[in-house]
Design an enzyme around this catalytic site. Structure first.
Site, short mmCIF file in Angstrom:
data_model
loop_
_atom_site.label_atom_id
_atom_site.label_comp_id
_atom_site.label_asym_id
_atom_site.label_seq_id
_atom_site.Cartn_x
_atom_site.Cartn_y
_atom_site.Cartn_z
N ARG A 164 0.80 -1.31 -0.04
CA ARG A 164 -0.08 0.10 0.00
C ARG A 164 0.68 1.23 -0.02
O ARG A 164 0.58 2.26 0.67
CB ARG A 164 -0.94 0.07 1.24
CG ARG A 164 -1.92 -1.11 1.17
CD ARG A 164 -2.96 -0.84 0.11
NE ARG A 164 -4.24 -1.60 0.22
CZ ARG A 164 -4.36 -2.75 -0.03
NH1 ARG A 164 -2.99 -3.50 -0.90
NH2 ARG A 164 -5.35 -3.52 -0.02
N SER A 241 -10.98 -0.67 3.23
CA SER A 241 -10.07 -0.95 4.64
C SER A 241 -9.79 0.59 5.12
O SER A 241 -9.17 1.39 4.42
CB SER A 241 -8.74 -1.41 4.11
OG SER A 241 -9.11 -2.92 3.73
N GLU A 339 -5.62 3.85 6.14
CA GLU A 339 -5.22 3.58 4.87
C GLU A 339 -5.63 4.93 3.71
O GLU A 339 -4.97 5.27 2.80
CB GLU A 339 -5.83 2.41 4.34
CG GLU A 339 -5.25 1.91 2.98
CD GLU A 339 -6.20 1.10 2.16
OE1 GLU A 339 -7.02 1.48 1.76
OE2 GLU A 339 -5.74 -0.19 1.71
N1 EPU Z 1 -10.89 -10.82 9.58
C1 EPU Z 1 -11.57 -10.54 11.05
N2 EPU Z 1 -12.74 -9.86 11.06
C2 EPU Z 1 -13.33 -9.50 9.83
C3 EPU Z 1 -12.63 -9.69 8.64
C4 EPU Z 1 -11.41 -10.31 8.80
O1 EPU Z 1 -11.12 -11.03 11.95
O2 EPU Z 1 -14.12 -8.58 9.98
C5 EPU Z 1 -9.53 -11.66 10.05
C6 EPU Z 1 -9.73 -12.91 9.32
O3 EPU Z 1 -8.93 -13.68 10.17
C7 EPU Z 1 -9.16 -12.83 8.00
C8 EPU Z 1 -8.07 -11.82 8.28
O4 EPU Z 1 -8.87 -10.89 9.05
O5 EPU Z 1 -8.46 -14.08 7.72
C9 EPU Z 1 -7.95 -10.85 6.75
O6 EPU Z 1 -9.38 -10.62 6.38
P1 EPU Z 1 -9.39 -10.22 4.50
O7 EPU Z 1 -9.12 -11.50 3.82
O8 EPU Z 1 -10.75 -9.78 4.34
O9 EPU Z 1 -8.27 -9.25 4.34
P2 EPU Z 1 -7.86 -7.93 5.05
O10 EPU Z 1 -6.54 -8.03 5.24
O11 EPU Z 1 -8.74 -7.33 6.21
C10 EPU Z 1 -6.94 -6.93 2.83
C11 EPU Z 1 -6.69 -5.55 2.06
C12 EPU Z 1 -8.28 -5.49 1.07
C13 EPU Z 1 -8.30 -6.73 0.23
C14 EPU Z 1 -8.17 -7.88 1.24
C15 EPU Z 1 -8.18 -9.34 0.23
C16 EPU Z 1 -5.66 -4.19 3.36
C17 EPU Z 1 -5.73 -3.05 4.28
N3 EPU Z 1 -6.79 -4.59 3.02
O12 EPU Z 1 -8.04 -6.79 3.71
O13 EPU Z 1 -8.08 -4.35 0.59
O14 EPU Z 1 -9.43 -6.59 -0.44
O15 EPU Z 1 -7.21 -8.08 1.89
O16 EPU Z 1 -6.90 -9.40 -0.15
O17 EPU Z 1 -4.53 -4.55 3.22
C18 EPU Z 1 -8.77 -1.88 0.67
O18 EPU Z 1 -7.52 -1.60 0.88
O19 EPU Z 1 -9.35 -0.95 0.87
C19 EPU Z 1 -9.13 -3.54 0.80
C20 EPU Z 1 -10.49 -3.80 0.96
#
Ligand code: EPU
Length: 359
Positions: A164, A241, A339
């Protein structure tokens, strides 16, 4: 170049908060961009470049300067064997472009399906999702260098791409006007690495799948998280995010592990560091999905998105985010960083204090 005065910005952003731009102009040609920049410089006005508004928080007082809405169009394609080189104007819609790539059988951005925004915004924060980052497909970025007053082509290696991050993020010097991509001509996806996606597709980690199928699966996953913009989904009134996933050292990871009831999800980030899931930290620090009783709160579908539930102000969104940041810090000792980009407002309280004293 004919800017309009007093243009409300909230409707031009996905979070739907904030006041008006003092002036705003849509830019479809590089010459017009140069004229707009000169005009703002002559007036001593600040300038902000807006795309689809999907990653910004606009302050309630609006923006006291010129907002340039990036609308430069164009997609030019060259084929060289099984390599496609594609030059895309910064104003093109990102997801329409991804759909085109998938439809044409160009491999490289299929996992970045369903993301709101314009093409020119993608290198700024090196957009990434589901195991892919846009920097993997970028050859160069064409940008106006406000310091030198001329256009430059910046090779990917000089763009400073990271998680990012890039040299363009939170940097007024550059205005991206176009991106050159390189794709392989192949109808199946790049090897799939994201556990949740691999599970959804019923394939093994490192396998490929038809890009068309990958795109469908990702859009479905994103929709379930409220991350696909839709008038029918109140949880999509967000900036995606709100925090980046914190990258911590082994000692910090051990501290979080010691404090949590379950094993925290973590991803190797190189150099003995680990990326933690900010959404997980947020939930475990006492901010579950749906948290917040006011007009600003945590999404009911994903703990990392803050949602405007109707009529929220930027102040309320930022206050909510700071409460979460403070809660995560005191529970786990981990500092969350936002972010989105802040326009006409600041994330950092000391910046606000300075602004007050300067008035
Ligand atoms: N999780 C929770 N609670 C929730 C959602 C997720 O505990 O409500 C935990 C779960 O353990 C899950 C982990 O967090 O396995 C990761 O969640 P997720 O796969 O949804 O990904 P993220 O790390 O929250 C990142 C990006 C997203 C992108 C997704 C999928 C960042 C800041 N965000 O989210 O990007 O779509 O991975 O690759 O890196 C964005 O940047 O706006 C965005 C949506």
């Amino acid at each position: 170049m004919d800017p309009r005065a007093g243009v409300p910005l909230a409707p031009l952003t996905t979070l739907r908060v904030g006041g008006p731009a003092r002036r705003m102009v849509d830019i479809e040609r590089e010459d017009d961009l140069v004229a707009a920049v000169r005009d703002a410089d002559v007036r001593g006005e600040p300038l902000f470049v807006l795309g689809e508004g999907s990653n910004v928080v606009v302050g309630d007082g609006g923006f006291p300067g010129l907002v340039v809405r990036m609308a430069i169009p164009g997609i030019e394609i060259r084929r060289d064997g099984d390599r496609m080189t594609v030059d895309v104007g910064a104003g093109e819609d990102w997801d329409a472009f991804v759909a085109r790539c998938v439809g044409e059988g160009w491999r490289g951005v299929e996992c970045l399906s369903g993301i709101p925004g314009r093409v020119g915004a993608t290198p700024i924060q090196n957009v990434g999702a589901y195991g892919q980052e846009v920097s993997e497909s970028i050859v160069s970025v064409r940008a106006f260098d406000r310091t030198a007053g001329e256009f430059r082509t910046i090779d990917a290696a000089a763009c400073g791409f990271g998680y990012r991050a890039s040299i363009f993020k939170r940097n007024d010097r550059w205005i991206a006007t176009g991106v050159r991509f390189s794709f392989e001509a192949a109808p199946d996806s790049a090897p799939l690495r994201y556990a949740e996606l691999v599970r959804a597709l019923g394939v093994g980690e490192g396998d490929r799948a038809p890009s068309v199928v990958v795109r469908q699966a990702i859009v479905a996953l994103r929709r379930a998280k409220g991350m696909v913009l839709s008038a029918d989904d109140p949880e999509s009134v967000s900036a995606g995010s709100f925090f980046v996933n914190p990258v911590v050292d082994a000692a910090a990871l051990a501290r979080v592990e010691g404090l949590a009831a379950e094993r925290p999800p973590r991803f190797e980030a190189g150099d003995g560091r680990y990326k933690l899931a900010a959404a997980w930290l947020v939930e475990r620090a006492g901010f579950p999905k749906g948290w917040g009783t006011g007009r600003a709160g945590v999404s009911r579908k994903h703990a990392l998105a803050l949602v405007n539930r109707g009529g929220a102000t930027a102040r309320e969104i930022i206050a909510c985010a700071r409460t979460i940041r403070d809660g995560v810090r005191s529970r786990f000792g981990v500092a969350l960083e936002p972010e989105p980009v802040f326009v006409g407002c600041t994330w950092d309280e000391s910046g606000e204090e300075q602004a007050r004293q300067g008035q």
